[in-house]
Structure formats: structure tokens, C-alpha cells
Design a protein around this motif. Sequence first.
Motif, PDB file in Angstrom:
ATOM      1  N   GLY A   1       0.907  -0.835  -0.020  1.00 27.39           N
ATOM      2  CA  GLY A   1      -0.114  -0.098   0.159  1.00 27.39           C
ATOM      3  C   GLY A   1       0.892   1.377   0.304  1.00 27.39           C
ATOM      4  O   GLY A   1       2.008   1.581   0.693  1.00 27.39           O
ATOM      5  N   THR A   2       0.746   2.043  -0.975  1.00 32.24           N
ATOM      6  CA  THR A   2       1.238   3.543  -0.707  1.00 32.24           C
ATOM      7  C   THR A   2       0.789   4.857  -0.493  1.00 32.24           C
ATOM      8  O   THR A   2       0.986   5.893  -0.529  1.00 32.24           O
ATOM      9  CB  THR A   2       1.708   4.062  -2.426  1.00 32.24           C
ATOM     10  N   ALA A   3      -0.294   4.783   0.017  1.00 31.87           N
ATOM     11  CA  ALA A   3      -0.650   5.919   1.295  1.00 31.87           C
ATOM     12  C   ALA A   3       0.191   7.015   2.162  1.00 31.87           C
ATOM     13  O   ALA A   3       0.316   8.213   1.733  1.00 31.87           O
ATOM     14  CB  ALA A   3      -2.087   5.416   2.157  1.00 31.87           C
ATOM     15  N   GLY A   4       1.004   6.076   2.609  1.00 28.06           N
ATOM     16  CA  GLY A   4       2.474   6.483   3.342  1.00 28.06           C
ATOM     17  C   GLY A   4       3.808   7.253   3.032  1.00 28.06           C
ATOM     18  O   GLY A   4       4.202   7.910   2.586  1.00 28.06           O
ATOM     19  N   LEU A   5       3.765   6.129   1.442  1.00 30.77           N
ATOM     20  CA  LEU A   5       4.608   6.928   0.766  1.00 30.77           C
ATOM     21  C   LEU A   5       4.541   7.970  -0.631  1.00 30.77           C
ATOM     22  O   LEU A   5       5.338   8.170  -1.176  1.00 30.77           O
ATOM     23  CB  LEU A   5       5.245   5.406  -0.363  1.00 30.77           C
ATOM     24  N   GLY A   6       3.020   8.046  -0.907  1.00 37.33           N
ATOM     25  CA  GLY A   6       2.660   9.279  -1.410  1.00 37.33           C
ATOM     26  C   GLY A   6       2.573  10.539  -0.478  1.00 37.33           C
ATOM     27  O   GLY A   6       2.859  11.567  -1.066  1.00 37.33           O
ATOM     28  N   GLY A   7       2.365  10.470   1.021  1.00 32.43           N
ATOM     29  CA  GLY A   7       2.866  11.220   1.683  1.00 32.43           C
ATOM     30  C   GLY A   7       1.396  12.035   2.134  1.00 32.43           C
ATOM     31  O   GLY A   7       0.775  13.189   2.715  1.00 32.43           O
ATOM     32  N   THR A   8       0.121  11.150   2.413  1.00 28.83           N
ATOM     33  CA  THR A   8      -1.225  10.799   2.613  1.00 28.83           C
ATOM     34  C   THR A   8      -1.369  11.582   4.519  1.00 28.83           C
ATOM     35  O   THR A   8      -2.600  12.339   4.430  1.00 28.83           O
ATOM     36  CB  THR A   8      -2.001   9.742   2.836  1.00 28.83           C
TER      37      THR A   8
ATOM     38  N   GLY B   1      12.301  11.000  -3.546  1.00 26.75           N
ATOM     39  CA  GLY B   1      12.955  10.303  -3.979  1.00 26.75           C
ATOM     40  C   GLY B   1      13.115   9.285  -3.364  1.00 26.75           C
ATOM     41  O   GLY B   1      13.028   7.870  -4.140  1.00 26.75           O
ATOM     42  N   GLN B   2      12.662   9.457  -1.883  1.00 24.26           N
ATOM     43  CA  GLN B   2      12.787   8.248  -0.847  1.00 24.26           C
ATOM     44  C   GLN B   2      12.394   7.070  -1.498  1.00 24.26           C
ATOM     45  O   GLN B   2      12.270   5.338  -1.303  1.00 24.26           O
ATOM     46  CB  GLN B   2      13.180   8.352   0.302  1.00 24.26           C
ATOM     47  N   SER B   3      10.772   7.306  -1.269  1.00 29.39           N
ATOM     48  CA  SER B   3       9.597   7.257  -1.341  1.00 29.39           C
ATOM     49  C   SER B   3       9.650   5.802  -2.955  1.00 29.39           C
ATOM     50  O   SER B   3       9.066   3.816  -3.038  1.00 29.39           O
ATOM     51  CB  SER B   3       8.066   7.739  -1.976  1.00 29.39           C
ATOM     52  N   VAL B   4      10.147   6.918  -3.614  1.00 30.64           N
ATOM     53  CA  VAL B   4      10.686   5.826  -4.934  1.00 30.64           C
ATOM     54  C   VAL B   4      11.577   4.563  -5.013  1.00 30.64           C
ATOM     55  O   VAL B   4      11.350   3.857  -5.031  1.00 30.64           O
ATOM     56  CB  VAL B   4      11.002   6.851  -6.176  1.00 30.64           C
ATOM     57  N   ASP B   5      12.178   4.914  -3.738  1.00 30.92           N
ATOM     58  CA  ASP B   5      13.488   3.693  -4.521  1.00 30.92           C
ATOM     59  C   ASP B   5      12.925   3.079  -3.095  1.00 30.92           C
ATOM     60  O   ASP B   5      13.153   2.049  -3.346  1.00 30.92           O
ATOM     61  CB  ASP B   5      14.432   4.627  -3.227  1.00 30.92           C
TER      62      ASP B   5
ATOM     63  N   ALA C   1       1.267   9.171  -4.827  1.00 28.26           N
ATOM     64  CA  ALA C   1       1.327   7.705  -4.374  1.00 28.26           C
ATOM     65  C   ALA C   1       1.453   7.237  -6.307  1.00 28.26           C
ATOM     66  O   ALA C   1       2.413   6.443  -6.850  1.00 28.26           O
ATOM     67  CB  ALA C   1       0.395   7.121  -3.668  1.00 28.26           C
ATOM     68  N   GLU C   2       0.313   7.462  -6.793  1.00 31.76           N
ATOM     69  CA  GLU C   2       0.931   7.112  -8.184  1.00 31.76           C
ATOM     70  C   GLU C   2       2.725   7.540  -9.015  1.00 31.76           C
ATOM     71  O   GLU C   2       2.779   7.246  -9.948  1.00 31.76           O
ATOM     72  CB  GLU C   2      -0.394   7.542  -9.229  1.00 31.76           C
TER      73      GLU C   2
END
Length: 292
Positions: free
Chosen positions: A8-15, A22-26, A48-49
Motif C-alpha cells: 500500500g502506498t498511502a504513506g509513501l505518497g504523503g497522505t 525520491g526516497q519513496s521511489v527507492d 502515490a501514483e
Amino acid sequence: MLKKITLGTAGLGGTWHPVDLGQSVDAIVYALEKGITHIDMAPAYMDAEIVVGQALKKWKGKDLFLSTKVGKRRGIATQKGLIDYEVSSLKTSLERSLERLNREYVDLLFMHEPDQIPIASIPAVIDVFLSFKDQGLAKKMGMGGKPPKPIVPYIEKGYFDVVMDFNGYNLVERQASIADFPFYRKHKLEIYEGSPLMMGLLGSRLDAYTKKRPSWIPKKSIQLANEMQSLASKWNMDLSTMAHRFLLGNTDIDRLVIGPANFSQLRATMSDLELGRLENDLLKEINSLLNL
């Protein structure tokens, strides 16, 4: 074991809070290299997207299973008024998602918070979803949250493939397995379980929630979480590790949706998952605390 995991990417997307994109991509690339093959996102999850799209450009491995959502606009978790189930908005939302992902289709498209769809709009929304499937823009249809009663007839007709439960089944909560899962199974829906740490109750927010209980957490869950913390300590593991591993080996759900907020959390979660399901003796102690 990772075959059962969706990132799930809610957190990595900045929700939840600002992130280093850049860190989220890595982090996403790291998850893929470790063996994750399913990624879930949404336009509502801030960037996220975008970060998934950038990660896909770096990924040279096998094809991935991608799911996203429509029905809610971009915004932070606490922001109100983001629900948007206008037919034109749904079409535009999916078009933009596909552009961000550089994909011609998504493997699974969720209705985001289906209980928020205006009742009068449900037939039109269903028609739009079916048109997405007919056009090949979405291979499967899902509900990103507990479906309201007006959607039940469409489930019974077999229109949906997946339902994502949230906070209904975890180390301290089993209500969904009693109230909802039998119905989902009857109609052959895959069950995804999101928020395995119950929004931090089974992790870093246990002390804060114990001191000041949010209204959405039952008192009993706070009590059980603290009892589970003691049990985890007895077994020399973190509470979050026990929570992840409990769901990993559970047959009541088909997929576990993890939700790290940063690279560090992702690494910790992946380490938990690599340990595999919990020992049978520990499972017996967990069930004893739950009077099962």
C-alpha cells in the motif's frame, strides 16, 4: 509468503505527512526487488501514483499487479470533502491514473470508500465501472472499504471481484470475520486486509492511544493491544512483528496490504514478513487472550 502481500502506498505518497518522494521511489523499488509483485494506490494518496510511476520506470523485472481507486480526490488524510463520484470525474480520474502509471489498464480498480457514494448515484457509478471493464481499462472491480447495503445486489450479481477490509480483522479485532467475511466468501470475493497495525495501535502509537483513546478505537481493543504487547515481549518480539506475522499466516484473508510511511518502516515490515507465520504455540496464546 510475499505472494500474499500488497504494498500500500498511502504513506509513501504523503497522505499522512510530507515525504521525500525520491526516497519513496527507492522504497518501492526495494520492495519489488525483495519480491513484492502487487502495489495498491489511489489518486487520493497525494503523490502515490506519481512515485509508483517513477519506480516502474526503474523496474526491469517481471510485470506487476497494479490496483488504484476512483471516487476520491487528492488530499491529506485529515482533509474533508474529497469524495467525488460524479461520472465525469470517475472517467477523468482513471485516465489521469493511467497516464501517471504509463499503463493502458490497471489490474484492479477500487471504489474508494464505497459507503460514501450518494445512494442515488450508485446505479450510474456501477455502469461506469462496468464500462471501464468492457473497455479493458480495468481487469477487475473492487470495493475499497465495506460496501453499503445498496451495493449488495450488485455484489450478488457477481459484478465485483475484491473487497478491501480496513481495521476489521487483525491481532485484536475479529468483527469482520463474523459480520462480513462469510458474505464475501459466499459471493467469491477476494478479501484484502488493510492497516494490519490498526492505524498504529499495534505499533508505534500504542502508548499514545492508551493515554488518549481515539473515538474509533473500542476500549476493549486498547486493553487487548496492551495484553498483546506483553505477550510479544514474552516471546521476544515487537508487537508490530507479531501483528504482521499473525495476518501473514491467516487463511481468513487472501491478501495483506502493508502501509509503510517511509523506507525505514518498509525495511522493518519486510523483515517481519521474512520470518513467516507465527508459531502454533504463540497462536494458541493469542487466541486464549481473545477467548477463542
